[in-house]
Design a protein around this motif. Structure first.
Motif, PDB file in Angstrom:
ATOM      1  N   ALA A 183      12.242 -25.361 -41.014  1.00 44.66           N
ATOM      2  CA  ALA A 183      12.859 -25.633 -39.708  1.00 44.66           C
ATOM      3  C   ALA A 183      14.345 -25.912 -39.852  1.00 44.66           C
ATOM      4  N   ALA A 184      14.742 -26.489 -40.984  1.00 41.16           N
ATOM      5  CA  ALA A 184      16.151 -26.834 -41.213  1.00 41.16           C
ATOM      6  C   ALA A 184      16.893 -25.709 -41.928  1.00 41.16           C
ATOM      7  N   GLY A 185      16.187 -24.657 -42.291  1.00 41.66           N
ATOM      8  CA  GLY A 185      16.828 -23.560 -43.015  1.00 41.66           C
ATOM      9  C   GLY A 185      17.129 -23.902 -44.459  1.00 41.66           C
ATOM     10  N   VAL A 186      16.442 -24.902 -44.971  1.00 41.81           N
ATOM     11  CA  VAL A 186      16.651 -25.305 -46.366  1.00 41.81           C
ATOM     12  C   VAL A 186      15.672 -24.515 -47.238  1.00 41.81           C
ATOM     13  N   THR A 187      16.143 -23.417 -47.767  1.00 40.18           N
ATOM     14  CA  THR A 187      15.263 -22.543 -48.553  1.00 40.18           C
ATOM     15  C   THR A 187      15.665 -22.496 -50.026  1.00 40.18           C
ATOM     16  N   ASN A 188      16.931 -22.812 -50.298  1.00 46.40           N
ATOM     17  CA  ASN A 188      17.411 -22.780 -51.688  1.00 46.40           C
ATOM     18  C   ASN A 188      17.226 -24.164 -52.312  1.00 46.40           C
ATOM     19  N   LEU A 189      16.014 -24.407 -52.820  1.00 37.05           N
ATOM     20  CA  LEU A 189      15.672 -25.750 -53.290  1.00 37.05           C
ATOM     21  C   LEU A 189      16.064 -25.969 -54.748  1.00 37.05           C
ATOM     22  N   ALA A 190      16.425 -27.205 -55.049  1.00 35.40           N
ATOM     23  CA  ALA A 190      16.629 -27.597 -56.447  1.00 35.40           C
ATOM     24  C   ALA A 190      15.315 -27.416 -57.204  1.00 35.40           C
ATOM     25  N   ALA A 191      15.435 -27.077 -58.481  1.00 33.30           N
ATOM     26  CA  ALA A 191      14.267 -26.660 -59.272  1.00 33.30           C
ATOM     27  C   ALA A 191      13.184 -27.736 -59.352  1.00 33.30           C
ATOM     28  N   ALA A 192      13.582 -28.996 -59.341  1.00 35.56           N
ATOM     29  CA  ALA A 192      12.617 -30.074 -59.558  1.00 35.56           C
ATOM     30  C   ALA A 192      11.808 -30.423 -58.304  1.00 35.56           C
ATOM     31  N   VAL A 193      12.155 -29.798 -57.174  1.00 32.15           N
ATOM     32  CA  VAL A 193      11.506 -30.159 -55.907  1.00 32.15           C
ATOM     33  C   VAL A 193      10.341 -29.217 -55.616  1.00 32.15           C
ATOM     34  N   SER A 194       9.160 -29.791 -55.386  1.00 36.01           N
ATOM     35  CA  SER A 194       7.965 -28.998 -55.092  1.00 36.01           C
ATOM     36  C   SER A 194       7.669 -29.004 -53.596  1.00 36.01           C
ATOM     37  N   ARG A 195       7.251 -27.871 -53.092  1.00 36.74           N
ATOM     38  CA  ARG A 195       6.900 -27.769 -51.665  1.00 36.74           C
ATOM     39  C   ARG A 195       5.465 -28.266 -51.462  1.00 36.74           C
ATOM     40  N   ILE A 196       5.275 -29.052 -50.377  1.00 35.80           N
ATOM     41  CA  ILE A 196       3.918 -29.486 -50.013  1.00 35.80           C
ATOM     42  C   ILE A 196       3.730 -29.328 -48.502  1.00 35.80           C
ATOM     43  N   ASP A 197       2.473 -29.202 -48.080  1.00 38.56           N
ATOM     44  CA  ASP A 197       2.153 -29.204 -46.656  1.00 38.56           C
ATOM     45  C   ASP A 197       1.574 -30.574 -46.290  1.00 38.56           C
ATOM     46  N   MET A 198       1.045 -30.683 -45.065  1.00 42.52           N
ATOM     47  CA  MET A 198       0.557 -31.994 -44.625  1.00 42.52           C
ATOM     48  C   MET A 198      -0.605 -32.486 -45.498  1.00 42.52           C
ATOM     49  N   GLU A 199      -1.460 -31.540 -45.911  1.00 38.87           N
ATOM     50  CA  GLU A 199      -2.568 -31.940 -46.786  1.00 38.87           C
ATOM     51  C   GLU A 199      -2.032 -32.471 -48.119  1.00 38.87           C
ATOM     52  N   GLY A 200      -0.946 -31.873 -48.571  1.00 45.43           N
ATOM     53  CA  GLY A 200      -0.324 -32.353 -49.801  1.00 45.43           C
ATOM     54  C   GLY A 200       0.193 -33.780 -49.647  1.00 45.43           C
ATOM     55  N   LEU A 201       0.735 -34.075 -48.463  1.00 44.95           N
ATOM     56  CA  LEU A 201       1.213 -35.442 -48.205  1.00 44.95           C
ATOM     57  C   LEU A 201       0.039 -36.425 -48.192  1.00 44.95           C
ATOM     58  N   VAL A 202      -1.048 -36.030 -47.553  1.00 47.55           N
ATOM     59  CA  VAL A 202      -2.224 -36.903 -47.523  1.00 47.55           C
ATOM     60  C   VAL A 202      -2.735 -37.134 -48.945  1.00 47.55           C
TER      61      VAL A 202
END
Lengths: 96, 130
Positions: A64-83
């Protein structure tokens, strides 16, 4: 072991305070305006990667923020990942 | 595992309140129980019965009310915050001589003690602010 959730921009006091107490074994989830701290090559993402905490970002918020170029150490999670993270970590500290 | 949620943000500013509702859905889908959702400060606006959303937007009230209906989750709003934000149930509307209540029936007006109880009665208290 603390699960930090950051919903504030990297220029905020919340970001500075959060980083200052993050410790080895902690995890940080970036959400809302917090996602900008994951942008590769920025001072904020370098600061985060110097901590020993595990770094995560809410995928939907990043897109939503257009942040697609992530630093290598950052992993993507969805809501289930947060839970799942809240299942693992007994305590949460919300920064906003 | 037993969860409780603390929602501090207005549903009309930012995405925290909506994110909290999505989180609640996901928590129950994973087989956990939600003991209580406590709404504080501007978070109490999630109970606004007279709020009208655009046609292509989901009403925040409806989203929370469905959660309460489907899973028996208690939706508690802090009375001090609620009154400041104009969120009154029938009792408070009568007490303060207002024409009608303004909160949805899915929500109950409560006190901070219920937040303390939620913390004491749950394995997890997850806060949504900002």
């Amino acid at each position: 072991m603390i699960l930090h959730t950051l919903n504030a921009s990297p220029s905020s006091a919340a970001f500075t305070d959060c980083v200052s107490i993050m410790a080895k074994g902690d995890a940080l989830v970036l959400m809302g305006d917090g996602v900008y701290a994951a942008l590769a090559g920025t001072k904020a993402s370098k600061t985060l990667q110097q901590t020993d905490a595990s770094l995560y970002i809410m995928t939907a918020d990043a897109l939503a923020a257009g942040v697609t170029n992530l630093a290598a150490a950052v992993s993507r999670i969805d809501m289930e990942g947060l839970v799942t993270l809240t299942e693992t970590f007994p305590r949460q500290q919300a920064w906003y | 595992m037993i969860y409780s949620l603390l929602v501090l943000s207005s549903p009309f500013s930012g995405h925290s309140s909506r994110r909290a509702a999505q989180f609640a859905h996901c928590v129950t889908a994973r087989g956990h129980t939600i003991h209580r959702v406590f709404f504080l400060d501007a978070g109490t606006l999630a109970s606004a019965a007279n709020s009208v959303s655009a046609q292509d937007e989901e009403s925040p009230v409806t989203g929370w009310a469905e959660l309460a209906d489907q899973h028996g989750i208690e939706l508690a709003i802090c009375i001090t915050s609620a009154l400041k934000h104009g969120m009154l149930d029938q009792v408070e509307a009568d007490r303060h001589e207002r024409a009608s209540p303004t909160i949805d029936a899915a929500f109950t007006v409560s006190g901070l003690g219920q937040l303390v109880d939620a913390y004491a009665s749950s394995d997890r208290l997850i806060t949504f602010g900002g």
